[in-house]
Structures are given as structure tokens and as C-alpha cells.
Scaffold this active site. Structure first.
Site, mmCIF file in Angstrom:
data_model
loop_
_atom_site.group_PDB
_atom_site.id
_atom_site.type_symbol
_atom_site.label_atom_id
_atom_site.label_comp_id
_atom_site.label_asym_id
_atom_site.label_seq_id
_atom_site.Cartn_x
_atom_site.Cartn_y
_atom_site.Cartn_z
ATOM 1 N N LYS A 157 7.529 12.028 -7.840
ATOM 2 C CA LYS A 157 7.166 10.971 -8.784
ATOM 3 C C LYS A 157 6.056 10.175 -8.114
ATOM 4 C CE LYS A 157 8.620 6.773 -11.175
ATOM 5 N NZ LYS A 157 7.342 6.081 -10.851
ATOM 6 N N HIS A 158 4.833 10.380 -8.573
ATOM 7 C CA HIS A 158 3.718 9.665 -7.988
ATOM 8 C C HIS A 158 3.510 8.341 -8.732
ATOM 9 C CE1 HIS A 158 0.722 9.445 -5.047
ATOM 10 N NE2 HIS A 158 0.150 10.624 -5.171
ATOM 11 N N GLU A 231 10.060 4.457 3.917
ATOM 12 C CA GLU A 231 8.934 3.879 4.650
ATOM 13 C C GLU A 231 8.416 2.737 3.800
ATOM 14 O OE1 GLU A 231 5.663 2.555 5.197
ATOM 15 O OE2 GLU A 231 4.741 4.494 4.732
ATOM 16 N N CYS A 265 -0.196 0.689 4.822
ATOM 17 C CA CYS A 265 1.066 0.161 5.341
ATOM 18 C C CYS A 265 0.983 -0.138 6.826
ATOM 19 C CB CYS A 265 2.220 1.118 5.031
ATOM 20 S SG CYS A 265 1.921 2.817 5.536
#
Length: 459
Positions: A157-158, A231, A265
Site C-alpha cells: 500500500k503506497h 520505522e 526520516c
């Protein structure tokens, strides 16, 4: 909620393409298809899997320009950085293909009374990945290639705004010889996503996103007794210690803050500078940040492109304003520009302290938080004064002392000494505290969703 959505070019605000969400029946059929493909793939030996992963890496290289152009169009990163991203993805495929057979090889062990034991790392099934938009190819390759090497099936699922990139990757994987349905893109809503996690054919869940998203997904996975890897971003600290080379520190910190338009991130976000260097660093850092030019990410003149979405830019401006209300000062930038596109200027905030988003939160854009420390020890204390722990950096001319400090004191997952770095295929990637749990890369990701199965021969 509408059943359709558009992808938007953040450099212009114009629509790129339109998509429709799958119905629940279509979604479930895709899951079933992935599971059926897994049942065959799990019996394919490691070397054969590696050949296909190697072919995927070549497919990424062959389609490099198309994929890079689409990523830049969908989320606004500089085109040259999209090229770098594709190169990294291909390198991950090569590394995994080469080292996967050894990492996942059975291990023979002696057990009591001369009996024999064998540990095998068996695939567990379909792994569901929920991925963000900031690295449209890398985020997908990072988890999918490791799990395909392990023998699992993979669902994606992008993020909606990079749907085109996800579908192009699906095509590249398939054209490289990966069995049909083994890697499957799900165009689904957040509500539908919860049903994927609960589906009996899904055996593990991995997400890259915010702590809020991670808490939600971790809870859903835990309730279903399924392993998860999370993450979740960070507010990484870069420590400029008393013996740092100031020129090198400045170059590292500027690049570390604005790479990928500041939407990374493991970007450098909090810059903690010791008292003896603070004034000189601040003057030069602000000068360099203020000189950076935001512009067309497909051109040659821009230092940074637009932010990926208008709402993300608005959220960043709110965080800057809230920080200023609570005592921070704007040293450069900090104001929304006019004109088309979702641009935001390179910004430096001073007088950053606890209680401000610039200190406590994650500013996901080209905004730097400048913090003064009394000395090296105080700098380390401030760095660890965070609910996050994904990455970080240490700038010091005493490399061995910096390595020792990183190993013994820095409470974070990845530390860069005297430079800003991204992912490396042979080193683990992941964090601690509110930055999540689990590891990818370096062989670790290949085993996260395997069954370490103990086989004992008793006679």
C-alpha cells in the site's frame, strides 16, 4: 469518501493522473493471488530467487529515467536525487541477490548426546508493506526485495500521492521475471488497510511512517498476533563537538538538512553546537541556508524542490509558528512564499528549547533547529533528550573517540561520523524509542519475517 483521487505535481499544483480505489472484493482477490504465488515461490531455492532479484536490479537501471522522472513529478525531489535513489535500489537488489543465500542458509548445530540439529529460516507467507511518499522507490525496494529473497509474498500500500511510482515498480518487478502476483500493489484506503492486516493470509506487517501511524498499525498487528516492523521517523541530532572541523561540519549539516527537500526520516534536524563554536557556526550556517534556492526540481539551478503536498507545507509552517510563539527565533526563511507549487524556503530557527516543536517534534521539511550546548558532554545529553532515536551524527576530528561515543552513549539506531549518509545495503537500518523497532538491510531484513525453525534429529 470519494472512490477516486488524483496525484498532484507539487512543483505546479497541477493534476498528474487519476486513480480509483479497489473494491473490497478486488482487494481480497489480490491478497488471495499473492498468497497463491507465495505457495510456489517458497519452494524456489535461494539461488533462483537471487537471479530474479538481480534481474529486478537491472530492470531498475533500464527504467531509471522513466522512474526518476515520475518520482520527481509525483513528490518533487530534485531529479538528480531521484537518479541516486534508483541507483541505491538497484544496489540493494544486487546485495540481496549475492548475500541472501548465505544469510538464509540452514545452520547445522550439535545438540545433546551427539544428536543433530538444524535451523532453517523458512518464509512465513504474505507480508504487507505500508509505505510513505518521500522515497517512492527506495521505501518499497527496502522491504520487498528482502522479503522476496526470504521466500515471502509481498503486498504494497503506497502513499496515494506516489501511486504511479508504485505501479511502475510492480511492472518492473514483473518484467524482470518475478512470478505474477507475488509482488502486488493495493490501491486502497486507510480503512481497507486495517482489513488487510486482519486477513488470515497476511502473516506480517511493515510500515514506514509517523509514530501515530505506527502506533495504530502496531496495535492492529498485535491484536491479530502478527509480527510488525515499524520505522517511524525522528528528529535526528547532529553534534558539532569542540574539536570539529568547522568547514566540514557546515557542509555536512547543510546537506543533511535539505537533502530530499528536507523530507527524510534520517535527515539532520537538530544541530547541537558547543559553546566555543556556536557563534561562528551560526553565522556561517545561516548564510549558507539563506543562499539556497528553491525551484523547479527538474532543472539545474534549484538547490531544493517543493514539499510533496500542500497540507504538509501548511503543517510545517504551523510548527515553525508554534516554535516562535514558544521562544524560538527565525534566523532565515520561515515564511510561506507566493506563487504556484508547494515551495518552502530553507529555514533556520535559533533559541530552540524544550516545549517547542522544533525541539520536541519532527519538522519534515527544510527547517533546521539550532541548539547551543555548554560542552561535548552537554551536547550528548541534549541529543538523547528526545523521544525519537532513528539516526544522528557526530562531527569531530577525533574519529575513534567519536566512534566510542556513538557506540556507548548515543541512544539511536544509526550514527554517521563526519558526514551525512543515507541507507547502505550492508548496514542495518532502523531505530529505537518512538522511532520504531525492527531492522532492515545488512542481512537483518531478510530474517525479520522468517520462521527460525528448529529441526532436531534424535536418533
Amino acid at each position: 469518501m470519494s472512490n477516486t483521487f488524483q496525484t498532484i505535481n507539487p512543483a505546479t499544483g497541477e493534476a498528474i493522473d487519476s486513480y480509483s480505489y479497489f473494491t473490497d472484493a478486488e482487494m481480497n482477490a489480490k491478497i488471495d493471488g499473492c498468497h497463491e504465488a507465495f505457495l510456489s515461490w517458497r519452494k524456489t531455492d535461494h539461488a533462483a530467487r537471487g537471479k530474479i532479484l538481480k534481474a529486478i536490479g537491472q530492470g531498475l537501471r533500464d527504467n531509471k529515467e522513466e522512474l526518476a522522472q515520475l518520482m520527481t513529478q509525483e513528490m518533487g525531489k530534485l531529479l538528480k536525487q531521484s537518479h541516486q535513489e534508483v541507483d541505491l535500489c538497484a544496489a540493494i537488489c544486487d546485495y540481496t541477490a549475492e548475500h541472501g543465500p548465505d544469510v538464509l542458509a540452514p545452520e547445522d548445530r550439535e545438540i545433546a548426546n551427539g544428536e543433530r540439529g538444524r535451523v532453517v529460516h523458512a518464509p512465513i507467507g504474505v507480508i504487507y508493506g505500508i509505505q510513505p511518499w518521500n522515497f517512492p522507490a527506495y521505501q518499497v525496494v527496502r522491504y520487498s526485495i528482502a522479503n522476496l529473497m526470504a521466500g515471502n509474498g509481498v503486498l504494497l500500500k503506497h502513499a496515494a500521492n506516489v501511486t504511479g511510482s508504485g505501479l511502475l515498480l510492480e511492472r518492473i518487478y514483473r518484467d524482470a521475471g518475478l512470478p505474477e502476483n507475488l509482488f502486488t500493489v493495493l490501491i486502497i484506503s486507510h480503512d481497507q488497510s486495517d482489513h488487510v492486516i486482519a486477513n488470515d493470509k497476511v502473516r506480517g506487517v511493515t510500515l514506514t511512517g509517523s509514530p501515530g501511524a505506527g502506533s495504530h498499525v502496531g496495535e492492529k498487528a498485535g491484536k491479530a498476533l502478527k509480527k510488525s516492523v515499524l520505522e517511524l521517523g525522528s528528529n535526528d541530532a547532529y553534534l558539532v563537538l569542540s574539536d570539529a572541523d568547522l568547514k566540514m561540519a557546515l557542509e555536512t549539516c547543510v546537506m543533511g538538512r535539505v537533502y530530499n527537500n528536507g523530507q527524510t526520516c534520517i535527515a539532520a534536524k537538530r544541530f547541537i553546537v558547543v559553546e566555543t563554536l556556536y557563534d561562528d557556526f551560526r553565522e556561517a550556517f545561516v548564510e549558507r541556508m539563506a543562499a539556497l534556492k528553491a525551484g523547479d526540481p527538474t532543472g539545474d539551478d534549484a538547490d531544493i524542490g517543493p514539499m510533496a503536498r500542500e497540507d504538509l507545507r501548511d503543517d510545517l509552517q504551523d510548527q515553525v509558528n508554534d516554535s516562535v510563539k514558544n521562544g524560538a527565533t527565525i534566523l532565515c526563511g520561515g515564511k510561506l512564499p507566493g506563487g504556484a507549487g508547494y515551495y518552502y524556503p530553507a529555514t533556520v530557527l535559533g533559541d530552540v528549547a524544550p516545549g517547542q516543536p522544533a525541539y520536541d517534534g519532527e519538522l519534515f521539511g527544510p527547517v533546521a533547529s539550532l541548539i547551543r550546548a555548554k560542552d561535548d558532554k552537554d551536547a550528548m545529553r541534549i541529543a538523547n533528550d528526545s523521544r525519537y532515536g532513528l539516526g544522528g551524527g557526530i562531527l569531530s576530528q577525533d574519529t575513534e573517540a567519536a566512534v566510542k561515543l556513538a557506540a556507548e552513549e548515543f541512544d539511536t539506531g544509526m550514527i554517521f561520523i563526519n558526514g551525512f549518509g543515507m541507507a547502505t545495503p550492508n548496514m542495518p537500518f532502523g531505530g529505537v524509542k518512538d522511532s520504531g523497532y525492527g531492522r532492515e538491510h545488512g542481512g537483518f531484513g531478510m530474517k525479520e519475517f522468517t520462521n527460525a525453525k528448529a529441526i532436531m534429529v534424535m536418533s
